[in-house]
Design an enzyme around this catalytic site. Sequence first.
Site, short mmCIF file in Angstrom:
data_model
loop_
_atom_site.label_atom_id
_atom_site.label_comp_id
_atom_site.label_asym_id
_atom_site.label_seq_id
_atom_site.Cartn_x
_atom_site.Cartn_y
_atom_site.Cartn_z
N CYS A 1 -4.44 -1.20 -2.04
CA CYS A 1 -4.53 0.25 -2.25
C CYS A 1 -5.47 0.49 -3.42
O CYS A 1 -5.18 0.03 -4.54
CB CYS A 1 -3.13 0.79 -2.54
SG CYS A 1 -3.08 2.54 -2.94
N ASN A 2 -6.57 1.16 -3.19
CA ASN A 2 -7.52 1.45 -4.27
C ASN A 2 -6.86 2.29 -5.36
O ASN A 2 -7.10 2.08 -6.56
CB ASN A 2 -8.72 2.23 -3.74
CG ASN A 2 -9.62 1.40 -2.84
OD1 ASN A 2 -10.65 0.91 -3.27
ND2 ASN A 2 -9.22 1.22 -1.59
N THR A 3 -6.04 3.25 -4.94
CA THR A 3 -5.43 4.17 -5.89
C THR A 3 -4.46 3.43 -6.82
O THR A 3 -4.46 3.65 -8.03
CB THR A 3 -4.69 5.29 -5.14
OG1 THR A 3 -5.55 5.79 -4.12
CG2 THR A 3 -4.30 6.42 -6.05
N CYS B 1 -10.89 3.67 0.04
CA CYS B 1 -9.45 3.81 0.32
C CYS B 1 -9.17 2.91 1.51
O CYS B 1 -9.92 2.93 2.49
CB CYS B 1 -9.13 5.27 0.64
SG CYS B 1 -7.47 5.54 1.28
N THR B 2 -8.08 2.14 1.43
CA THR B 2 -7.84 1.15 2.49
C THR B 2 -7.41 1.79 3.81
O THR B 2 -7.38 1.12 4.85
CB THR B 2 -6.78 0.12 2.04
OG1 THR B 2 -5.58 0.82 1.66
CG2 THR B 2 -7.29 -0.71 0.88
N HIS B 3 -7.09 3.07 3.78
CA HIS B 3 -6.81 3.76 5.05
C HIS B 3 -8.11 4.03 5.83
O HIS B 3 -8.10 4.12 7.06
CB HIS B 3 -6.14 5.12 4.81
CG HIS B 3 -4.68 5.06 4.48
ND1 HIS B 3 -4.20 4.53 3.31
CD2 HIS B 3 -3.58 5.49 5.18
CE1 HIS B 3 -2.87 4.63 3.30
NE2 HIS B 3 -2.48 5.22 4.42
N TYR C 1 -0.52 8.54 -2.48
CA TYR C 1 -0.48 8.25 -3.92
C TYR C 1 -1.61 9.01 -4.63
O TYR C 1 -1.53 9.28 -5.81
CB TYR C 1 -0.71 6.75 -4.17
CG TYR C 1 0.48 5.84 -3.97
CD1 TYR C 1 1.64 6.27 -3.33
CD2 TYR C 1 0.43 4.52 -4.43
CE1 TYR C 1 2.72 5.39 -3.15
CE2 TYR C 1 1.50 3.65 -4.26
CZ TYR C 1 2.64 4.08 -3.61
OH TYR C 1 3.69 3.22 -3.44
N GLY C 2 -2.67 9.29 -3.88
CA GLY C 2 -3.91 9.81 -4.46
C GLY C 2 -3.79 11.10 -5.24
O GLY C 2 -4.60 11.39 -6.10
N ASP D 1 0.87 -1.18 0.00
CA ASP D 1 0.00 0.00 0.00
C ASP D 1 0.91 1.23 0.00
O ASP D 1 2.11 1.12 0.28
CB ASP D 1 -0.90 0.00 1.25
CG ASP D 1 -1.82 1.22 1.31
OD1 ASP D 1 -2.27 1.69 0.24
OD2 ASP D 1 -2.10 1.72 2.42
N SER D 2 0.31 2.39 -0.23
CA SER D 2 1.07 3.63 -0.15
C SER D 2 1.47 3.92 1.29
O SER D 2 2.22 4.86 1.54
CB SER D 2 0.21 4.79 -0.66
OG SER D 2 -0.93 4.91 0.16
N GLU E 1 -1.69 8.51 8.41
CA GLU E 1 -0.25 8.19 8.40
C GLU E 1 0.45 8.82 9.61
O GLU E 1 1.43 8.29 10.11
CB GLU E 1 0.41 8.71 7.11
CG GLU E 1 0.06 7.91 5.86
CD GLU E 1 0.70 6.52 5.84
OE1 GLU E 1 1.87 6.41 6.20
OE2 GLU E 1 -0.01 5.57 5.47
N1 DGL Z 1 -4.63 3.30 0.89
C1 DGL Z 1 -4.60 4.03 -0.35
C2 DGL Z 1 -5.87 3.74 -1.14
O1 DGL Z 1 -6.51 2.73 -0.88
C3 DGL Z 1 -4.33 5.46 -0.07
C4 DGL Z 1 -3.91 6.20 -1.29
C5 DGL Z 1 -3.04 7.40 -1.04
O2 DGL Z 1 -1.92 7.22 -0.59
O3 DGL Z 1 -3.48 8.50 -1.40
O4 DGL Z 1 -6.25 4.43 -2.04
#
Ligand code: DGL
Length: 259
Positions: A72-74, A182-184, A41-42, A9-10, A150
């Site tokens: 990570c969805n992104t 988003c997984t966060h 990452y978004g 993930d990011s 984060e």
């Molecule tokens: N956990 C990432 C997701 O699912 C976060 C993306 C990010 O870092 O912006 O999209």
Amino acid sequence: MQNPIGIFDSGVGGTSIWKEIRKILPLEDTIYLADSKNAPYGSKSEEEILQLSIKNTEYLLEKKCKLIVVACNTATTNAIDELRAKYEVPFIGIEPAIKPAALRTKTKKVGVLATKGTLTSNLFYNTSKIFAEGIQVFEQEGTGLVELIEAGKVNSEETKKLLVRYIDPMLQNGIDSLVLGCTHYPYLIPVLKKILSTDISIIDSGEAVARQTKAVLDKQGQLASENKTPKHIFYSNTDITVLQSMVKEPNIQVAHLDF
Ligand code: DGL
């Protein structure tokens, strides 16, 4: 087969997916990579997200991972097609749970909270077009939320205020289902429950990803079968404190890594 499952993930958010995987695949070894140095990452371009996803994948392949979960969805919505074309290992991705939300909503109004990178991706556009026919989808970029998580500020007033700002317009529009894209964001559920009334469903894709991971490993005859204590290693390329606080369990190693 005892090779580990690789997860990236990011940052720390994908640990919400790791927890689901652990529940239904308790014998598997896992290696988790948190690219927190490059989060979020978004707000990055598709090309940057692809290059970071390639870098993460190559690290996990060096560690002999038998399957990679893009937690990570992104990264999934911007890079999974290219990753699948480039590498032989199976990839499991995650994208906003539009389909379950569309099936569940009674008001025919669904909110999606996700990153800009996810909401502007072709994959999200196509999935919404196919599965949300006849449903009004209210999209909201969660700018700033990943950074707060984060930084370990899940329960801060700042996080709550930002969430209220993002959720309120969707509530005004009459949504009865909120997709966490988003997984966060599953880490925000306790705060969200204070903001949302109980008749709003919160929907995320974590469990579905874990089920799909199991199905693919099973189909390939790669499920771990040895009855031994599984090993879980977590790597982060920034300070490991927040990551450590999210996976406090026995038999878990959390380490800093430069990558
Ligand atoms: N956990 C990432 C997701 O699912 C976060 C993306 C990010 O870092 O912006 O999209």
